[in-house]
Design a protein around this motif. Structure first.
Motif, mmCIF file in Angstrom:
data_model
loop_
_atom_site.group_PDB
_atom_site.id
_atom_site.type_symbol
_atom_site.label_atom_id
_atom_site.label_comp_id
_atom_site.label_asym_id
_atom_site.label_seq_id
_atom_site.Cartn_x
_atom_site.Cartn_y
_atom_site.Cartn_z
ATOM 1 N N LEU A 164 22.968 -6.658 -27.919
ATOM 2 C CA LEU A 164 21.870 -6.835 -26.963
ATOM 3 C C LEU A 164 20.809 -7.776 -27.516
ATOM 4 C CD1 LEU A 164 21.428 -3.212 -25.563
ATOM 5 C CD2 LEU A 164 22.215 -5.218 -24.300
ATOM 6 N N ALA A 165 20.462 -7.606 -28.780
ATOM 7 C CA ALA A 165 19.472 -8.493 -29.394
ATOM 8 C C ALA A 165 20.017 -9.919 -29.462
ATOM 9 C CB ALA A 165 19.099 -7.991 -30.782
ATOM 10 N N ALA A 166 21.305 -10.069 -29.805
ATOM 11 C CA ALA A 166 21.914 -11.397 -29.862
ATOM 12 C C ALA A 166 21.926 -12.042 -28.475
ATOM 13 C CB ALA A 166 23.330 -11.308 -30.416
ATOM 14 N N PHE A 167 22.259 -11.272 -27.453
ATOM 15 C CA PHE A 167 22.269 -11.815 -26.100
ATOM 16 C C PHE A 167 20.868 -12.200 -25.652
ATOM 17 C CE2 PHE A 167 22.259 -11.270 -21.413
ATOM 18 C CZ PHE A 167 23.089 -12.330 -21.113
ATOM 19 N N TYR A 168 19.875 -11.379 -26.012
ATOM 20 C CA TYR A 168 18.484 -11.709 -25.656
ATOM 21 C C TYR A 168 18.086 -13.053 -26.259
ATOM 22 C CZ TYR A 168 13.443 -11.598 -25.380
ATOM 23 O OH TYR A 168 12.137 -11.932 -25.129
ATOM 24 N N LYS A 170 12.791 -22.213 -30.355
ATOM 25 C CA LYS A 170 13.275 -23.111 -31.403
ATOM 26 C C LYS A 170 14.453 -22.533 -32.198
ATOM 27 C CE LYS A 170 11.667 -26.139 -35.011
ATOM 28 N NZ LYS A 170 10.552 -26.695 -35.721
ATOM 29 N N PHE A 171 14.336 -21.320 -32.676
ATOM 30 C CA PHE A 171 15.373 -20.741 -33.536
ATOM 31 C C PHE A 171 16.129 -19.602 -32.853
ATOM 32 C CE2 PHE A 171 12.294 -22.516 -36.569
ATOM 33 C CZ PHE A 171 13.140 -23.390 -37.238
ATOM 34 N N SER A 172 16.093 -19.555 -31.537
ATOM 35 C CA SER A 172 16.732 -18.430 -30.845
ATOM 36 C C SER A 172 18.250 -18.429 -31.009
ATOM 37 C CB SER A 172 16.346 -18.419 -29.369
ATOM 38 O OG SER A 172 16.810 -19.575 -28.727
ATOM 39 N N ALA A 173 18.882 -19.589 -31.005
ATOM 40 C CA ALA A 173 20.341 -19.635 -31.166
ATOM 41 C C ALA A 173 20.746 -19.211 -32.576
ATOM 42 C CB ALA A 173 20.867 -21.037 -30.864
ATOM 43 N N THR A 174 19.961 -19.595 -33.575
ATOM 44 C CA THR A 174 20.247 -19.179 -34.955
ATOM 45 C C THR A 174 20.078 -17.667 -35.097
ATOM 46 O OG1 THR A 174 19.426 -21.321 -35.706
ATOM 47 C CG2 THR A 174 19.670 -19.609 -37.372
ATOM 48 N N ALA A 175 19.010 -17.137 -34.496
ATOM 49 C CA ALA A 175 18.798 -15.684 -34.528
ATOM 50 C C ALA A 175 19.931 -14.966 -33.815
ATOM 51 C CB ALA A 175 17.460 -15.335 -33.889
ATOM 52 N N SER A 176 20.404 -15.539 -32.711
ATOM 53 C CA SER A 176 21.518 -14.950 -31.976
ATOM 54 C C SER A 176 22.772 -14.889 -32.852
ATOM 55 C CB SER A 176 21.786 -15.751 -30.707
ATOM 56 O OG SER A 176 22.892 -15.242 -30.015
ATOM 57 N N GLY A 177 23.087 -15.986 -33.522
ATOM 58 C CA GLY A 177 24.250 -16.003 -34.413
ATOM 59 C C GLY A 177 24.111 -15.004 -35.549
ATOM 60 N N PHE A 178 22.908 -14.899 -36.112
ATOM 61 C CA PHE A 178 22.669 -13.937 -37.190
ATOM 62 C C PHE A 178 22.883 -12.507 -36.706
ATOM 63 C CE2 PHE A 178 19.744 -11.168 -39.552
ATOM 64 C CZ PHE A 178 20.246 -11.344 -40.834
ATOM 65 N N LEU A 179 22.400 -12.199 -35.518
ATOM 66 C CA LEU A 179 22.565 -10.851 -34.972
ATOM 67 C C LEU A 179 24.016 -10.542 -34.634
ATOM 68 C CD1 LEU A 179 19.305 -10.845 -32.908
ATOM 69 C CD2 LEU A 179 19.829 -9.297 -34.791
ATOM 70 N N PHE A 180 24.760 -11.548 -34.166
ATOM 71 C CA PHE A 180 26.201 -11.347 -33.983
ATOM 72 C C PHE A 180 26.866 -11.060 -35.331
ATOM 73 C CE2 PHE A 180 26.046 -13.651 -29.811
ATOM 74 C CZ PHE A 180 26.610 -12.637 -29.052
ATOM 75 N N LEU A 186 25.817 -24.308 -30.289
ATOM 76 C CA LEU A 186 26.918 -23.704 -31.044
ATOM 77 C C LEU A 186 26.689 -23.853 -32.545
ATOM 78 C CD1 LEU A 186 29.751 -22.421 -31.286
ATOM 79 C CD2 LEU A 186 30.672 -24.741 -31.113
ATOM 80 N N PHE A 187 26.297 -25.042 -32.989
ATOM 81 C CA PHE A 187 26.061 -25.245 -34.416
ATOM 82 C C PHE A 187 24.867 -24.430 -34.907
ATOM 83 C CE2 PHE A 187 28.365 -29.415 -33.742
ATOM 84 C CZ PHE A 187 29.509 -28.981 -34.387
ATOM 85 N N GLU A 188 23.858 -24.272 -34.057
ATOM 86 C CA GLU A 188 22.719 -23.420 -34.422
ATOM 87 C C GLU A 188 23.163 -21.961 -34.553
ATOM 88 O OE1 GLU A 188 19.679 -24.092 -31.522
ATOM 89 O OE2 GLU A 188 19.311 -26.142 -32.195
ATOM 90 N N MET A 189 24.019 -21.509 -33.637
ATOM 91 C CA MET A 189 24.533 -20.139 -33.738
ATOM 92 C C MET A 189 25.378 -19.966 -34.995
ATOM 93 S SD MET A 189 25.495 -18.978 -29.858
ATOM 94 C CE MET A 189 26.254 -17.470 -30.397
ATOM 95 N N LEU A 190 26.192 -20.947 -35.287
ATOM 96 C CA LEU A 190 27.016 -20.888 -36.505
ATOM 97 C C LEU A 190 26.152 -20.861 -37.755
ATOM 98 C CD1 LEU A 190 29.929 -23.310 -35.561
ATOM 99 C CD2 LEU A 190 30.090 -20.840 -35.974
ATOM 100 N N ALA A 191 25.001 -21.531 -37.718
ATOM 101 C CA ALA A 191 24.092 -21.527 -38.868
ATOM 102 C C ALA A 191 23.567 -20.120 -39.157
ATOM 103 C CB ALA A 191 22.926 -22.484 -38.629
ATOM 104 N N GLY A 192 23.448 -19.294 -38.140
ATOM 105 C CA GLY A 192 23.033 -17.908 -38.353
ATOM 106 C C GLY A 192 24.195 -16.975 -38.626
ATOM 107 N N PHE A 193 25.357 -17.298 -38.062
ATOM 108 C CA PHE A 193 26.512 -16.411 -38.142
ATOM 109 C C PHE A 193 27.281 -16.566 -39.459
ATOM 110 C CE2 PHE A 193 31.015 -15.488 -37.012
ATOM 111 C CZ PHE A 193 30.859 -14.166 -36.652
#
Length: 186
Positions: free
Chosen positions: A118-122, A129-139, A168-175
């Motif tokens: 839920l946090a990742a989807f939010y 700015k960093f929402s996609a990175t935070a999303s990847g980290f939460l996933f 996608l690359f921002e999400m991967l940076a967190g994941f």
């Protein structure tokens, strides 16, 4: 009555010492796996780490953790509905859904995975700015709790491969850092 209270305190002390040592063993078993070992696919070592602070306050606090997670999930669900323009009062349906209420009284790892999802989807739908990175980290945190949660990340990342590679690359940076941490212990 003083002797009864003394006995209760000692038995509770031994019980919680055993519970704490059991949680430490779960964590140590996760950390000390041989390099070629593959733990159970549904292992919930992340849940053990999350529960560890609650063990200091007794079994009631450990069981209370499920309710805390459920309330955090309800807040996240409220924020998601609000962000999507859906009437946030529908959160009541989630909050009092019988299965969710039952889950709050257990120590299953699914509620904690749902919190991370839920946090990742939010953060996924949020445009900051960093929402996609935070999303990847939460996933990634969801994958720490249950390894099969990686499929959830793939479901969100696959459409981005064709639609928005920057996100996608921002999400991967967190994941990826979280996945590397998981792989270091396996």
């Amino acid at each position: 009555s003083h002797h009864w209270l003394n006995r209760q305190c000692h038995s509770n002390f031994y019980f919680w010492t055993f519970a704490f040592i059991s949680e430490i063993r779960n964590i140590r078993r996760f950390v000390n796996l041989p390099a070629n070992a593959m733990p159970d696919q549904t292992a919930d070592y992340g849940k053990s780490v999350f529960l560890l602070p609650f063990t200091f306050f007794g079994l009631d606090a450990v069981m209370f953790s499920g309710l805390v997670i459920h309330l955090v999930n309800a807040i996240l669900f409220f924020l998601i509905l609000k962000k999507l323009g859906i009437d946030p009062r529908f959160t009541v349906l989630y909050t009092f859904f019988p299965v969710m209420l039952w889950e709050t009284r257990t120590l299953y790892s699914e509620l904690l995975v749902l919190t991370a999802f839920l946090a990742a989807f939010y953060f996924y739908i949020k445009d900051s700015k960093f929402s996609a990175t935070a999303s990847g980290f939460l996933f990634g945190l969801a994958a720490v709790v249950r390894y099969d949660a990686v499929v959830g990340f793939a479901a969100f990342a696959a459409p981005l491969l064709f639609r928005d590679r920057k996100k996608l690359f921002e999400m991967l940076a967190g994941f990826i850092p979280v996945v590397l941490l998981i792989l270091m212990f396996n």
